[in-house]
Design a protein around this motif. Sequence first.
Motif, PDB file in Angstrom:
ATOM      1  N   GLY A 135      59.342 -93.178  -9.177  1.00 27.53           N
ATOM      2  CA  GLY A 135      58.707 -94.309  -9.845  1.00 27.53           C
ATOM      3  C   GLY A 135      57.995 -93.918 -11.123  1.00 27.53           C
ATOM      4  O   GLY A 135      57.507 -92.790 -11.271  1.00 27.53           O
ATOM      5  N   THR A 136      57.954 -94.853 -12.056  1.00 26.72           N
ATOM      6  CA  THR A 136      57.218 -94.658 -13.307  1.00 26.72           C
ATOM      7  C   THR A 136      56.429 -95.936 -13.588  1.00 26.72           C
ATOM      8  O   THR A 136      56.956 -97.043 -13.472  1.00 26.72           O
ATOM      9  CB  THR A 136      58.164 -94.302 -14.465  1.00 26.72           C
ATOM     10  OG1 THR A 136      57.402 -93.990 -15.634  1.00 26.72           O
ATOM     11  CG2 THR A 136      59.146 -95.415 -14.788  1.00 26.72           C
ATOM     12  N   GLN A 137      55.158 -95.764 -13.951  1.00 22.15           N
ATOM     13  CA  GLN A 137      54.268 -96.909 -14.142  1.00 22.15           C
ATOM     14  C   GLN A 137      54.474 -97.534 -15.516  1.00 22.15           C
ATOM     15  O   GLN A 137      54.469 -96.824 -16.535  1.00 22.15           O
ATOM     16  CB  GLN A 137      52.805 -96.477 -14.000  1.00 22.15           C
ATOM     17  CG  GLN A 137      51.789 -97.571 -14.265  1.00 22.15           C
ATOM     18  CD  GLN A 137      51.758 -98.620 -13.174  1.00 22.15           C
ATOM     19  OE1 GLN A 137      51.736 -98.286 -11.989  1.00 22.15           O
ATOM     20  NE2 GLN A 137      51.738 -99.898 -13.553  1.00 22.15           N
ATOM     21  N   VAL A 138      54.638 -98.846 -15.523  1.00 17.91           N
ATOM     22  CA  VAL A 138      54.668 -99.614 -16.770  1.00 17.91           C
ATOM     23  C   VAL A 138      53.489-100.583 -16.735  1.00 17.91           C
ATOM     24  O   VAL A 138      53.361-101.371 -15.796  1.00 17.91           O
ATOM     25  CB  VAL A 138      55.991-100.388 -16.927  1.00 17.91           C
ATOM     26  CG1 VAL A 138      55.913-101.353 -18.108  1.00 17.91           C
ATOM     27  CG2 VAL A 138      57.149 -99.416 -17.104  1.00 17.91           C
ATOM     28  N   THR A 139      52.634-100.499 -17.730  1.00 26.10           N
ATOM     29  CA  THR A 139      51.473-101.376 -17.815  1.00 26.10           C
ATOM     30  C   THR A 139      51.508-102.111 -19.145  1.00 26.10           C
ATOM     31  O   THR A 139      51.589-101.467 -20.206  1.00 26.10           O
ATOM     32  CB  THR A 139      50.171-100.585 -17.694  1.00 26.10           C
ATOM     33  OG1 THR A 139      50.153 -99.865 -16.457  1.00 26.10           O
ATOM     34  CG2 THR A 139      48.967-101.532 -17.726  1.00 26.10           C
ATOM     35  N   VAL A 140      51.476-103.432 -19.086  1.00 27.09           N
ATOM     36  CA  VAL A 140      51.529-104.262 -20.286  1.00 27.09           C
ATOM     37  C   VAL A 140      50.195-104.972 -20.429  1.00 27.09           C
ATOM     38  O   VAL A 140      49.803-105.761 -19.562  1.00 27.09           O
ATOM     39  CB  VAL A 140      52.680-105.278 -20.214  1.00 27.09           C
ATOM     40  CG1 VAL A 140      52.776-106.055 -21.532  1.00 27.09           C
ATOM     41  CG2 VAL A 140      53.999-104.578 -19.912  1.00 27.09           C
ATOM     42  N   SER A 141      49.499-104.707 -21.515  1.00 23.01           N
ATOM     43  CA  SER A 141      48.198-105.334 -21.752  1.00 23.01           C
ATOM     44  C   SER A 141      48.357-106.612 -22.558  1.00 23.01           C
ATOM     45  O   SER A 141      49.248-106.720 -23.411  1.00 23.01           O
ATOM     46  CB  SER A 141      47.279-104.367 -22.482  1.00 23.01           C
ATOM     47  OG  SER A 141      47.802-104.053 -23.761  1.00 23.01           O
ATOM     48  N   SER A 142      47.484-107.559 -22.295  1.00 20.13           N
ATOM     49  CA  SER A 142      47.570-108.855 -22.995  1.00 20.13           C
ATOM     50  C   SER A 142      46.754-108.853 -24.277  1.00 20.13           C
ATOM     51  O   SER A 142      46.012-107.931 -24.562  1.00 20.13           O
ATOM     52  CB  SER A 142      47.065-109.969 -22.075  1.00 20.13           C
ATOM     53  OG  SER A 142      45.761-109.694 -21.646  1.00 20.13           O
TER      54      SER A 142
END
Length: 120
Positions: A113-120
Amino acid sequence: QVQLVESGGGLVQAGGSLRLSCAVSGRIFRINSMSWYRQVPGKQRELVATITSGGSTNYADSVKGRFTISRDNAKKAVFLQTNSLKPEDTAVYYCNAGVTGYELVYNTYWGQGTQVTVSS
């Protein structure tokens, strides 16, 4: 032993892009379908995109038109180009592959797994 190793995750602003990669290694006779899944805490893992050995693709409705799955058979790798990212795309992304080994036994394998974080 077959291993899948993902890379390319990270933190990105909404509207941005990331390219995820997954490399497959081990005693491999043939790699069949390859897929990307994603999971957020407390929810089931969901299928994002699939590509067959012949190159046919299928996408979850939520990512159609924004994500593109591709594969490089010579490099035993699968990629996920993610564009126009939204905060709801935030998740751990997992690579999955159906592999026939040298013993001609078929199994499915997962990456870490690899973390993807999208900020608003």
